[in-house]
Design a protein around this motif. Sequence first.
Motif, PDB file in Angstrom:
ATOM      1  N   SER A  83       0.827  -1.207   0.000  1.00  0.00           N
ATOM      2  CA  SER A  83       0.000   0.000   0.000  1.00  0.00           C
ATOM      3  C   SER A  83       0.861   1.257   0.000  1.00  0.00           C
ATOM      4  O   SER A  83       2.074   1.222   0.202  1.00  0.00           O
ATOM      5  N   GLU A 134      -6.697   3.826  -7.269  1.00  0.00           N
ATOM      6  CA  GLU A 134      -7.182   2.827  -6.313  1.00  0.00           C
ATOM      7  C   GLU A 134      -6.748   3.177  -4.894  1.00  0.00           C
ATOM      8  O   GLU A 134      -7.491   2.962  -3.929  1.00  0.00           O
ATOM      9  N   SER A 138      -9.472   3.611  -1.977  1.00  0.00           N
ATOM     10  CA  SER A 138      -9.473   2.750  -0.789  1.00  0.00           C
ATOM     11  C   SER A 138      -9.267   3.558   0.489  1.00  0.00           C
ATOM     12  O   SER A 138      -9.892   3.279   1.514  1.00  0.00           O
ATOM     13  N   GLU A 141     -12.498   5.328   1.365  1.00  0.00           N
ATOM     14  CA  GLU A 141     -13.445   4.402   1.977  1.00  0.00           C
ATOM     15  C   GLU A 141     -13.081   4.140   3.438  1.00  0.00           C
ATOM     16  O   GLU A 141     -13.958   4.017   4.293  1.00  0.00           O
ATOM     17  N   GLU A 142     -11.782   4.048   3.725  1.00  0.00           N
ATOM     18  CA  GLU A 142     -11.359   3.842   5.111  1.00  0.00           C
ATOM     19  C   GLU A 142     -11.711   5.051   5.970  1.00  0.00           C
ATOM     20  O   GLU A 142     -12.106   4.905   7.134  1.00  0.00           O
TER      21      GLU A 142
END
Length: 217
Positions: A83, A134, A138, A141-142
């Motif tokens: 990540s 992405e 992501s 969303e977290e």
Amino acid sequence: MNTPSLQAAIQDYLTTYFSSFERELKDILAEQCSIKHFAAGEQLMQTGQYFKSTMLIVKGLVKVYREGGDGGEFFVYHLEPGSACALSMICATKQEKSEILATAVEETTALLIPIAMMDDLMRKYKTWYYFVLETYRSRFEELLEVIDHVAFRGMDERLDYYLQKLSKQQDSKLIITTHQQIANDLGSSREVISRLLKKMEQHGKVVLGRNTIQLFT
């Protein structure tokens, strides 16, 4: 340009954790990236700093958080191998100061990509372009997940979710942390967290040790 041995090490990390990157992208990153190691507890990012590079995490676990004027912390998200930090990408690209902190939860290794490369990588390599998108998606969303937990769930639910997620990220049912650290991450007090953990232990969900929590659920 990096030495052949350093390029080989970077290629290994990229193949293991960023396998979707096209071959040419891996080659240019292997030539231009550097590897940096951080000890547990060491800061990777500080509030007010300018970024000279963005980081790809290839080992360990990193906590990203905000710090209030009173010294309190607000947990944002964790970074694990494979990540990158979306917020650092934005700050690096726009050459803005960081408004977050990041600390290594455990011994961590990162690949550092010079910010001078960012524009070219976005233009030339589709896999990098989609990886950045992405990463933004992501992390957003977290952030929504964090907001939902703060707004709509009780502290007992938030604590259970926090422990489950941390266990998954560390790939272990034995979590090494302190009650104070959990309280900092969840915006609570050590006394409240200790009481809730004791209640979980009474229900057979955890076993508490010195700076350890063994999960059974």
